[in-house]
Scaffold this active site. Structure first.
Site, PDB file in Angstrom:
ATOM      1  N   ASP A  58       4.025  60.982  15.515  1.00  0.00           N
ATOM      2  CA  ASP A  58       4.952  61.908  14.932  1.00  0.00           C
ATOM      3  C   ASP A  58       3.920  63.107  14.965  1.00  0.00           C
ATOM      4  O   ASP A  58       4.677  64.356  14.482  1.00  0.00           O
ATOM      5  CB  ASP A  58       5.457  61.807  13.864  1.00  0.00           C
ATOM      6  CG  ASP A  58       4.325  61.244  12.761  1.00  0.00           C
ATOM      7  OD1 ASP A  58       3.103  61.132  12.935  1.00  0.00           O
ATOM      8  OD2 ASP A  58       4.947  60.776  11.425  1.00  0.00           O
TER       9      ASP A  58
ATOM     10  N   ASP B  79      -1.369  63.056  17.321  1.00  0.00           N
ATOM     11  CA  ASP B  79      -1.015  62.115  18.315  1.00  0.00           C
ATOM     12  C   ASP B  79      -0.528  62.658  19.896  1.00  0.00           C
ATOM     13  O   ASP B  79      -0.405  61.730  20.577  1.00  0.00           O
ATOM     14  CB  ASP B  79       0.291  61.307  17.719  1.00  0.00           C
ATOM     15  CG  ASP B  79       0.094  60.699  16.464  1.00  0.00           C
ATOM     16  OD1 ASP B  79      -1.067  60.175  16.358  1.00  0.00           O
ATOM     17  OD2 ASP B  79       0.839  60.726  15.624  1.00  0.00           O
TER      18      ASP B  79
ATOM     19  N   ASP C  51       1.519  54.603  15.453  1.00  0.00           N
ATOM     20  CA  ASP C  51       0.706  55.194  14.379  1.00  0.00           C
ATOM     21  C   ASP C  51       1.565  54.471  13.028  1.00  0.00           C
ATOM     22  O   ASP C  51       2.474  53.649  13.104  1.00  0.00           O
ATOM     23  CB  ASP C  51       1.502  56.814  14.493  1.00  0.00           C
ATOM     24  CG  ASP C  51       0.903  57.592  12.936  1.00  0.00           C
ATOM     25  OD1 ASP C  51      -0.142  57.264  12.654  1.00  0.00           O
ATOM     26  OD2 ASP C  51       1.476  58.414  12.590  1.00  0.00           O
TER      27      ASP C  51
END
Length: 817
Positions: free
Chosen positions: A634, A638, A331
């Site tokens: 986070d 995700d 990410d």
């Protein structure tokens, strides 16, 4: 069940949305709300189906080697050798208990998602405001939102004033998103549906009212919860290879034991009972029951070392998996970047100032054309910095040694810019107090404020989107004087700054009547002087840039998968060194079959505007291509990909509890560089495990030399108990010199290619066998006493204590005396 249109609420007008929800602007009647609650159920996520403790415990016995040990133990018990049977079954029981405890802690991600829902909500029912429990919300309720509220259900906004919502946990958008009641395009991705407020997100500023269009499992949060529940938990590459190796070893052991059983009966005339015990002893000796201890100790040492490198291991096998990784899908926000908005550039008519510094600290160097400059010598920069400090609603303060923002992060970054320009925002606000303001609204895309200076002067300031502010301006500030506006220059400047991934704000000012005490839209219609453009960005971490370079040198591909804007993703990707390949937008992945998805996953290193489904499909496509994938993240969006990846890595400081519970590893410092360091440790762990297995397998095979079953004309004393104790003795010798070794240069070599590469080749076993045969002969007397006589002979006690001391020193990294 209340029926409403699905998936198209964001494209409906306010009136059409109210008609579809069958209500007016006064909300539902209480009786109708209760009817809908009974029909649709409470507004909470459904409980996941879980295995009971009995099934969870039984699952720990589902292994081929365990089946062989259980059969051996049962047969030994039937023959009356109860002590031998107890030793065998004790090994099985301890292994199952450890697995039961570990797996019982692993599945809490769905509970964390449920905790994201707000406990209560302010609604309009029967034309009056009332607070109700969030569980009692129904489709059609009108919910009122204020700054700081957590959204309790999916809402179609019917009114919004200055509303900005933090959606990073759900969409990956790094900044608070501007919301309005205007319909969005029908094909807009989730992050661009500005007319919607999603369950579980947080209101950053403003006020709004919205009609509930989905509750419970029908919300976007509920959809992700269902995805998470359906994702299978993969076994690690090490466990997959050891399972395959265990099946092969079991077949070999059964063939050898059967041949020994038949040979003893047919060639020597032994009774079946005698040969069965001999065959069981041979099988137990060949089965490396000490192997779980070796693997566990090796992994535990890796856990300790990774913890020192800020990587907290939640599931023990994940230690080794990191060493097998060939692709890291990361990410962007908070992992590769700081998740802190920072002013990186200020463009004025006189030149472009580059601003340095980290976070929200009002400290940093200002450069003009690459040369360090004193901001006080640049009147245009000081005027712009003063304007952004005054036309600002945030507060910046030092707490526990860290600069933190109370309010909008973007406005906090502007206050930091004022400090870097040599101004004190608090002092400026006292010298030039605000009289009135027009708050930011998505419809007009600017904020304006009115100020006076205690000396009979007054002026208005405005900051906002460049296209909106440029339309108000007739002049521009250059070297402290006003000159006619050059629109072409500013449009070109804006395009260049946007190409670098910056988000732009234009700043302007205008002198007004000293007696003016109120600010209206007519007052900001025109006549302003443009002070300049401010470029903000969530900058990449310096250590992340080095870590990406380190991964590439080690043969590990890095792919950035984010829900952020494509332009921002491309700029950050270039700064990180992810190559010049084009950015793949999530919408381009829709409709691709599996083969095309694998090609798309391999062709690009940067993916933007991705939904949770896109992230998970990319992980699956890479795995189908033979890659071992680590996924970092986070947010709630995700979590499915974190669970589906070979190893999920969550952020410990700013990550959601959902992400942490779905992952196997948590980074204590939210730093991508910690992953690169943990990969090196994982490779060391893998090599140490292989070395230990190469040691123990020949040892088990050669241990028959210690007392051949037919050397005395009888099956001999090759009891399962003696074989098991000898296995543990060999395990101790193996662990002492192999499990605590540190890696040297492993981070610079190519990945193992764990899905394809053979776990153990015959060559190491071949050249290790003669040495281990000698070890078996050397420790034959000690093995006899350990297995048959119980107490260790006094002559062997010094050697045992010496080996134990060497093992403990090696574990703690102490040199041999």
């Amino acid at each position: 069940m209340t029926e409403f249109p699905q998936g198209s609420w964001h494209a409906l007008s306010v009136d059409d949305a109210l008609v579809a929800a069958e209500l007016g602007r006064d909300g539902l009647e209480q009786a109708e709300a209760l009817r809908r609650l009974r029909a649709d159920g409470p507004n909470r996520l459904p409980e996941p189906r879980r295995r009971g403790p009995i099934m969870l415990l039984l699952a720990q016995f589902h292994d081929v080697l365990i089946y062989v040990l259980l059969a051996s133990g049962l047969g030994t018990a039937l023959l009356g050798h109860h002590v031998d049977a107890a030793v065998i079954l004790g090994v099985v029981a301890i292994n199952a208990l450890i697995g039961f405890v570990q797996e019982g802690k692993a599945e809490r991600a769905l509970d964390a998602i449920r905790h994201m829902l707000a406990p209560s909500a302010l609604v309009i029912r029967d034309g009056r405001k009332r607070t109700v429990a969030a569980e009692d919300l129904v489709v059609g309720d009108i919910v009122l939102l204020r700054s700081g509220d957590k959204v309790s259900a999916d809402l179609r906004l019917v009114h919004a004033r200055g509303l900005r919502v933090h959606e990073a946990a759900l969409t990956g958008e790094s900044m608070a998103v501007e919301k309005s009641s205007q319909p969005a395009p029908p094909d807009a991705p989730l992050a661009e549906r500005s007319s919607m407020a999603w369950s579980g997100t947080l209101v950053a500023s403003g006020q709004a009212a919205g009609v509930v269009v989905a509750t419970g499992g029908a919300t976007e949060l509920g959809r992700i919860s269902r995805m998470l529940a359906e994702v299978p938990r993969l076994t690690t590459p090490l466990l997959r290879k050891m399972a395959k190796f265990g099946r092969q070893l079991t077949v070999a052991i059964l063939v050898l034991a059967s041949a020994t059983f038949a040979f003893g009966i047919l060639a020597h005339g032994f009774t079946p009972g005698e040969m069965f015990l001999a065959a069981v002893g041979l099988a137990v000796a060949a089965i490396p029951e000490g192997l779980p201890a070796i693997v566990t100790i090796t992994l535990a040492i890796g856990v300790r070392r990774m913890a020192a490198r800020n990587a907290i291991i939640r599931r023990l096998p994940a230690v080794e998996t990191l060493g097998a990784v060939t692709v890291i899908c990361s990410d962007k926000t908070g992992t590769l970047t700081r998740n802190e908005m920072t002013v990186r550039g200020v463009a004025t008519a006189a030149g472009v100032f580059e601003v340095e510094g980290e976070g929200y600290a009002p400290l940093g160097v200002v450069r003009l054309d690459g040369v360090k400059t004193d901001p006080a010598c640049s009147p245009d920069l000081v005027a712009l910095a003063r304007a952004v400090a005054l036309c600002n609603d945030a507060e910046l303060g030092l707490t526990d040694g860290e600069w933190r923002v109370a309010g909008d992060p973007m406005e906090g970054a502007l206050l930091a810019l004022a400090g870097k320009a040599g101004l004190d925002p608090g002092l400026e606000r006292r010298r030039l107090p605000r009289l009135d303001a027009i708050p930011f609204e998505p419809e007009h895309r600017f904020m304006a404020s009115l100020h006076h200076d205690h000396e009979g002067h007054a002026f208005a300031l405005v900051k906002g989107a460049p296209e909106a502010v440029l339309a108000m301006c007739v002049s521009q500030r250059r070297d402290g004087a006003d000159a006619p506006l050059d629109p072409a220059f500013w449009h070109d400047m804006a395009e260049r700054r946007v190409s670098r991934g910056e988000r732009l704000l234009a700043i302007a000012s205008r002198v007004v009547d000293p007696n003016q005490r109120e600010l209206t839209f007519a007052d900001v219609a025109g006549g302003f002087t443009l002070l300049g453009l401010v470029g903000l960005i969530d900058p990449p971490r310096d250590e992340a840039v080095a870590a990406v370079r380190h991964c590439h040198a080690a043969g590990i591909a890095v792919k950035m998968i984010t829900g952020d804007h494509p332009g921002t993703a491309a700029a950050i990707g270039r700064q990180l060194g992810l190559g010049a390949a084009r950015v793949t937008v999530g919408g381009e992945l829709d409709g691709l079959d599996d083969a095309a998805m694998r090609k798309a996953a391999a062709a690009s290193d940067v993916f933007a505007r991705t939904a949770p489904e896109h992230k998970m499909r990319l992980v699956v496509a890479l795995q189908a291509a033979g890659e071992v994938v680590a996924m970092t993240g986070d947010g709630v969006n995700d979590a499915p990909a974190l669970k589906r990846a070979d190893v999920g890595v969550a952020m410990g400081r700013k990550g959601t509890e959902v992400a942490k519970e779905a992952a196997e590893i948590v980074l204590a410092d939210d730093n991508f560089a910690s992953i690169a360091r943990a990969v090196e440790e994982g490779r060391t762990v893998y090599d140490n495990i292989r070395k230990a297995i190469v040691f123990i397998l020949p040892t088990n095979g050669c241990r028959r030399c210690s007392k051949p079953p037919t050397s005395t004309g009888r099956p001999g004393r090759a009891s399962p108990r003696r074989r098991s104790w000898c296995s543990r003795w060999s395990s101790l010798r193996s662990c002492r010199c192999r499990t605590a070794r540190r890696g040297e240069g492993r981070s610079r070599r190519a990945p193992r290619g764990s899905r394809r590469r053979q776990f153990l080749s015959p060559a190491p076993l071949f050249y290790q066998a003669p040495m281990e045969a000698a070890v078996g002969v050397q420790f034959r007397p000690l093995g006899d006493h350990l297995g048959d006589h119980g107490p260790i002979p006094s002559s062997a006690e010094p050697r045992l204590q010496n080996d134990r001391g060497i093992f403990l020193r090696s574990v703690h990294g102490q040199p041999r005396p």
